[in-house]
Every structure is written in structure tokens, then in C-alpha cells.
Design an enzyme around this catalytic site. Structure first.
Site, short mmCIF file in Angstrom:
data_model
loop_
_atom_site.label_atom_id
_atom_site.label_comp_id
_atom_site.label_asym_id
_atom_site.label_seq_id
_atom_site.Cartn_x
_atom_site.Cartn_y
_atom_site.Cartn_z
N SER A 130 97.92 -66.71 74.08
CA SER A 130 98.62 -65.54 73.59
C SER A 130 100.01 -65.88 73.08
O SER A 130 100.61 -66.85 73.52
CB SER A 130 98.73 -64.50 74.70
N LYS A 185 92.49 -62.63 79.20
CA LYS A 185 93.13 -62.48 77.88
C LYS A 185 92.82 -61.10 77.30
O LYS A 185 93.68 -60.45 76.71
CB LYS A 185 92.65 -63.59 76.94
N HIS A 188 94.96 -58.69 78.99
CA HIS A 188 96.31 -58.81 78.43
C HIS A 188 96.42 -57.98 77.14
O HIS A 188 97.36 -57.21 76.95
CB HIS A 188 96.63 -60.29 78.15
N ASN A 189 95.44 -58.16 76.26
CA ASN A 189 95.50 -57.45 74.99
C ASN A 189 95.38 -55.94 75.18
O ASN A 189 96.03 -55.17 74.49
CB ASN A 189 94.39 -57.93 74.05
N GLU A 192 98.56 -54.65 76.30
CA GLU A 192 99.44 -54.66 75.11
C GLU A 192 99.23 -53.37 74.29
O GLU A 192 100.19 -52.73 73.87
CB GLU A 192 99.09 -55.90 74.30
P1 NBP Z 1 91.25 -67.42 61.96
O1 NBP Z 1 90.75 -66.51 63.02
O2 NBP Z 1 91.70 -66.84 60.67
O3 NBP Z 1 90.12 -68.51 61.66
C1 NBP Z 1 90.28 -69.46 60.65
C2 NBP Z 1 89.70 -70.79 61.07
O4 NBP Z 1 88.33 -70.65 61.45
C3 NBP Z 1 89.73 -71.78 59.91
O5 NBP Z 1 90.06 -73.04 60.41
C4 NBP Z 1 88.31 -71.71 59.39
O6 NBP Z 1 87.91 -72.87 58.71
C5 NBP Z 1 87.56 -71.58 60.68
N1 NBP Z 1 86.17 -71.16 60.52
C6 NBP Z 1 85.65 -70.01 60.06
BR1 NBP Z 1 86.63 -68.61 59.43
N2 NBP Z 1 84.32 -69.97 60.08
C7 NBP Z 1 83.97 -71.17 60.56
C8 NBP Z 1 82.72 -71.76 60.83
N3 NBP Z 1 81.58 -71.07 60.63
N4 NBP Z 1 82.69 -73.02 61.31
C9 NBP Z 1 83.83 -73.69 61.51
N5 NBP Z 1 85.07 -73.17 61.30
C10 NBP Z 1 85.13 -71.94 60.82
O7 NBP Z 1 92.43 -68.34 62.53
P2 NBP Z 1 93.67 -67.99 63.48
O8 NBP Z 1 94.35 -66.73 63.07
O9 NBP Z 1 94.46 -69.25 63.58
O10 NBP Z 1 92.98 -67.71 64.89
C11 NBP Z 1 92.17 -68.66 65.56
C12 NBP Z 1 91.63 -68.03 66.83
O11 NBP Z 1 92.75 -67.70 67.67
C13 NBP Z 1 90.87 -66.72 66.60
O12 NBP Z 1 89.86 -66.59 67.55
C14 NBP Z 1 91.92 -65.66 66.84
O13 NBP Z 1 91.36 -64.42 67.24
C15 NBP Z 1 92.73 -66.30 67.96
N6 NBP Z 1 94.12 -65.84 68.06
C16 NBP Z 1 94.83 -65.60 66.95
C17 NBP Z 1 96.16 -65.18 67.07
C18 NBP Z 1 97.01 -64.93 65.85
O14 NBP Z 1 98.14 -64.45 66.02
N7 NBP Z 1 96.54 -65.25 64.66
C19 NBP Z 1 96.74 -65.03 68.34
C20 NBP Z 1 95.96 -65.33 69.46
C21 NBP Z 1 94.65 -65.73 69.31
P3 NBP Z 1 88.02 -72.95 57.11
O15 NBP Z 1 89.43 -73.36 56.84
O16 NBP Z 1 87.02 -73.96 56.75
O17 NBP Z 1 87.71 -71.58 56.56
#
Ligand code: NBP
Length: 484
Positions: A130, A185, A188-189, A192
Site C-alpha cells: 500500500s 490489504k 485496509h482499502n 480507506e
Molecule cells: P497495472 O495494474 O496497470 O498493470 C500493468 C502491468 O501488468 C504491466 O507490467 C503489464 O505488462 C502487466 N500485465 C498485464 Br496488464 N497483463 C498481463 C499479462 N496477461 N501477463 C503479464 N503481465 C501482464 O500496474 P500498477 O498500477 O503498477 O499495479 C500493479 C499491481 O499493484 C496491481 O495489482 C494494482 O492493483 C496494485 N497496486 C497498485 C497501486 C497503484 O497506486 N497503482 C497501489 C497498490 C497496489 P505490459 O507492460 O506488457 O502491458
């Protein structure tokens, strides 16, 4: 000899990239991998330039670059992408290697995946991370659960990169088996969602009830942040209210009032229904977002449906202090409900959760970080078997000291026609929870009347069920399913 990586991370979007850089800062060598391999090169040439991060362009290459036992963290989109990536990895792994899912996965998926991966001789961790982009880079709150044998493999890395409490403790601790980390988690959300909705209701009352402008509310939130409400969400609200658009006007007044959501609040509400725990405030917070989303309908309804004509005419300073106390009391209810749910989930899924430790996981690095969490930790330290936060001496006394204000605020909101669903449901829960008798006697009578569902009696031992032939026309046969 070629440098080997301590850990690999697949998923070079915002979270993955920042976690890698954080691990690198803490002295770990990370192998970076991504489905779209061009992102690996971009990362190495840009954000990771000059670091010891190693790029891998295939699973085979990534595996060959890792120290054994291998630790592979996924930061990919939650859902099918996680299953697909696990399937891709499994044929290349050896017994004892560990897959870590750091995304926002649904806890039941994590339970399923942990079982499946463990069944193949590997280890599995599902961990909440988080704090968003900034947390990932500077220190997130980390909530790992899964195969207990995996914890020693990642403990040092995770503790090193995590946020730290003011006394220097890591906001990262083992939560429990299989899906426990992702459950916490999710909680937590959910909390939030609740905190945000409560702050929004306080804002709505001040704006439309009292008629304060953004600058005045900025000053009030700044003051509230020096009280028991001291928290990240109050802090950012203070700053949002001071933020001016290009024309010098408060930006907040120009933002469309429809809220989005990604689903974790809904998951928590669904879980509360599944487990029969009244987590009313978080469910209301989810519904409040849903109501906000039907803006077009609301715009039409606003021209048709009438409300009260009354205007606020009381003591503004006193009312604002009442709102602060109503917010604090409602927040206590929200956390009490959140911990009630985790307690029930622990029973249902066989986890042994340490609630004081969970409060401290959230103390820093995450969106709900606040001073308040230390009081929750203290309550569970005093009594690890505490049934409900509300009956802890500190919280019982604090909520008691707020309740006059809380009732005045809700009464005033109702008079003015300002919706305060989370404040109201919190007070309804408080009054329900402290009621020795509720009207469920009548409910049971109704159920017995129309469906022969039986009832228990106050003057007989629990577990003895009675059926009455209420009309003289029904029979004496009761229903076989007694569900209270
Ligand atoms: P995203 O949730 O936007 O996911 C993008 C990533 O997933 C890219 O690396 C993409 O690869 C990969 N991906 C996808 Br889409 N489909 C795929 C598949 N079939 N096989 C392999 N890779 C695949 O990224 P994020 O915002 O960094 O979040 C990552 C995780 O962390 C999520 O579960 C999210 O819910 C969680 N999270 C996010 C936040 C936040 O603030 N963003 C906070 C806390 C937790 P590609 O580049 O090849 O498309």
C-alpha cells in the site's frame, strides 16, 4: 562471474518500477522483467540507469539470473494476468522457489493460488502493498501472507524497503497463511473508503450547511490535523482545499462530483455479508460512491424533489467542533467494524491474526496512516482477545465524549437535508451495538408466523426452539431450517 539477482520482479508499470528502485536503494540486486520486453530496455535506459538492476527479456533468462531459492515478485494487473504469469513461471521453477504476488489480488484467488503452487512444491506469498507510487518508491506498508516457509526468504528485503513507524519499526510483518495478507490489504482499502467518505461528509456539512469556502475549510482541516484526527487523509484534504486553479480559484470547486472505485471496498462489503458481520460504514461508503456516479439522475431529481428550507443558524465555531467530534466518533466505529470483520475472517479461514501488529502495519507508508492507529495497537496490546475496539476503555470513553456532538451533527444534517450516510450509519451501529434489546423478537415472531421458522424465548435456555400456531389455522410443524 556474472552478477546474480537477489529477487526478480515482473511488471514494470508504476508500482513495479518504484519497488525495484526502492530495493536497489536498499542494496539488493533486482532482475527486472515485463511481458512487453521493450519496457525492460526503457526502464534500464531511464529510471534504472546507473543502478545495479539487471534486465531480463524472457522467463528463461530471468530464471538463469537469480540466486537460489528463487524469489519472483509479480506486480502485474490483478486477475487473469496473475494466473497467466504463474502458469508461465511454474515449469521453470524448482522446489523451494517462491512466487510473490504484490498486486491487489482478491484474497480467495490468493487462497486458490497458494494451494496450487504449494501443491507443486513451490512457495507462494500474496502480499498487500500500500501507499501507491510514492509508497512503493520511498517505503510502502507491506502485508504478506501465504506459505509460512517463504517468509524467511523475503523478510529482510521486505522489511528493508517498507515504511517505518516514528519509532523506527518496519511497517511489514507476516500476517498469516494463504490469503491473509491480501485480506488485510482489502480491509485496509475498505477502511480507506470509510475514512474518505467521513471526511467528505464533514466537508459537505461545512460547505453547504455552514457556508464555508475552501480557504476557511483549509484552516479547519489544518487545525484538525493537530488533534486525534492527525492523519495522511486529513493532511491531503487540507492541502487540496488550499490548491488553486490557474485562475486563482479553488480547484476543488471545479471537480465533477462523481466518484470512481476499483472494487476493494465492494470486496470488503461482500465479505462482510458472507461472514455476517455488520460492516455498515464501509458498505455505505461504497454506496455513496455509487450514488455520486448517477450524476445525471441526480441533476434531474434536484429539479423535482424538494428538501427543507431551513438554513443553519447556530454557533458556527461550536458546530465545527461538533463536526470534528462526529467525524472522530464515526471513524472509531469504522475501525471497530473493520477489526470485527478481520476477526470473523480469521475464524472462517483459519488465520491467526495479530490485530495490534496489523494496526502498526498501517501506521506509516499507506493511505490510512494515522496517529489513531497507535491507540488501536495499545488496545490490543492491553487485551489481545479484545472482542471489539468499542469496549476498550480508551475508545469507549472517547466515543462517549463525542456522542453529544455526533447526535447534534446528524440531527442538524437531517434538518438541513444534507446527506451524511456514513455519519448516520455509524451512530445507528453504535446505538444498536450498545442495545441490550433490539426488535428482533418481533422479527422472529414474524418469521415464525409466516414460515414456521421458530424462535427462542427469553425465559428458556438458548438453543431451545419454539413454534406457535399464531392464527389457529396453521399447523404445529416447524421449518427445519432455523437461520437467525
Ligand atoms: P497495472 O495494474 O496497470 O498493470 C500493468 C502491468 O501488468 C504491466 O507490467 C503489464 O505488462 C502487466 N500485465 C498485464 Br496488464 N497483463 C498481463 C499479462 N496477461 N501477463 C503479464 N503481465 C501482464 O500496474 P500498477 O498500477 O503498477 O499495479 C500493479 C499491481 O499493484 C496491481 O495489482 C494494482 O492493483 C496494485 N497496486 C497498485 C497501486 C497503484 O497506486 N497503482 C497501489 C497498490 C497496489 P505490459 O507492460 O506488457 O502491458
Amino acid at each position: 562471474m556474472e552478477q546474480k539477482g537477489d529477487i526478480a520482479l515482473i511488471g514494470l508499470a508504476v508500482m513495479g518500477q518504484n519497488l525495484i528502485l526502492n530495493m536497489n536503494d536498499n542494496g539488493y540486486t533486482v532482475v527486472a522483467c515485463n511481458r512487453t520486453t521493450s519496457k525492460v530496455d526503457e526502464f534500464l535506459q531511464q529510471a534504472a540507469k546507473g543502478t545495479r538492476v539487471i534486465g531480463a527479456h524472457s522467463v528463461e533468462e530471468m530464471i538463469s539470473l537469480l540466486k537460489s531459492p528463487r524469489k519472483i515478485m509479480l506486480m502485474v494487473k490483478a486477475g487473469k494476468a496473475v494466473d497467466d504469469t504463474i502458469e508461465l513461471l511454474l515449469p521453470h521453477l524448482s522446489p523451494g522457489d517462491c512466487i510473490i504476488d504484490g498486486g491487489n489480488s482478491y484474497f480467495l484467488d490468493t487462497i486458490r493460488r497458494a494451494k496450487s503452487v504449494e501443491g507443486k512444491g513451490m512457495l507462494y506469498i500474496g502480499t498487500g502493498v500500500s501507499g501507491g507510487e510514492e509508497g512503493a518508491r520511498r517505503g510502502p506498508s507491506i502485508m504478506p501472507g501465504g506459505s509460512a516457509g517463504a517468509w524467511p526468504l523475503v523478510k529482510d528485503i521486505f522489511k528493508a524497503i517498507s515504511a517505518k513507524t516514528p519509532d523506527g519499526s518496519a511497517c511489514c510483518e507476516w500476517v498469516g497463511d494463504n490469503g491473509a495478507g491480501h485480506y488485510v490489504k482489502m480491509a485496509h482499502n475498505g477502511v480507506e473508503y470509510g475514512d474518505m467518505q467521513l471526511i467528505c461528509e464533514a466537508y459537505q456539512l461545512m460547505k453547504y450547511g455552514v457556508g464555508l469556502d475552501a480557504d476557511a475549510m483549509h484552516t479547519i482541516f489544518a487545525q484538525w490535523n493537530t488533534t486525534e484526527l492527525d492523519s495522511y487523509l486529513i493532511e491531503i484534504t487540507r492541502d487540496i482545499l488550499a490548491f488553486k486553479d490557474a485562475d486563482g480559484e479553488p480547484l476543488i470547486d471545479k471537480i465533477l462530483d462523481t466518484a470512481g472505485q476499483k472494487g476493494t471496498g465492494k470486496w470488503m462489503s461482500v465479505s462482510s455479508l458472507d461472514l455476517g458481520v455488520p460492516v455498515t460504514l464501509i458498505a455505505e461508503a461504497v454506496y455513496a460512491r455509487c450514488l455520486s456516479a448517477i450524476k445525471d439522475e441526480r441533476v434531474v431529481a434536484a429539479t423535482i424533489l424538494s428538501g427543507p428550507e431551513e438554513k443553519f443558524s447556530g454557533d458556527t465555531v461550536a458546530f465545527i467542533e461538533d463536526i470534528r467530534k462526529a467525524l472522530l466518533a464515526s471513524k472509531i466505529i469504522s475501525y471497530a467494524q473493520g477489526f470485527m470483520l478481520m476477526r470473523e475472517a480469521a475464524k472462517e479461514y483459519g488465520w491467526s491474526l495479530d490485530y495490534g501488529s496489523i494496526a502498526m502495519l498501517w501506521r506509516s507508508g499507506c493511505i490510512i496512516r494515522s496517529v489513531f492507529l497507535e491507540k488501536i495497537k495499545a488496545a490490543f496490546d492491553k487485551n489481545p482477545n479484545l472482542r471489539n475496539l468499542l469496549i476498550d476503555e480508551y475508545f469507549a470513553s472517547l466515543i462517549g465524549s463525542c456522542q453529544g456532538s455526533w447526535r447534534r451533527v446528524i440531527a442538524q444534517a437531517v434538518t438541513l437535508g444534507i446527506p451524511v450516510p456514513a455519519f448516520s450509519t455509524a451512530l445507528a451501529f453504535y446505538d444498536g451495538y450498545r442495545s441490550e434489546r433490539l426488535p428482533a423478537n418481533l422479527l422472529q415472531a414474524q418469521r415464525d408466523y409466516f414460515g414456521a421458522h421458530t424462535y427462542e424465548r427469553l425465559d428458556k435456555p438458548r438453543g431451545t426452539f419454539f413454534h406457535t400456531n399464531w392464527t389457529g389455522r396453521g399447523g404445529d410443524v416447524s421449518s427445519s431450517t432455523y437461520t437467525a
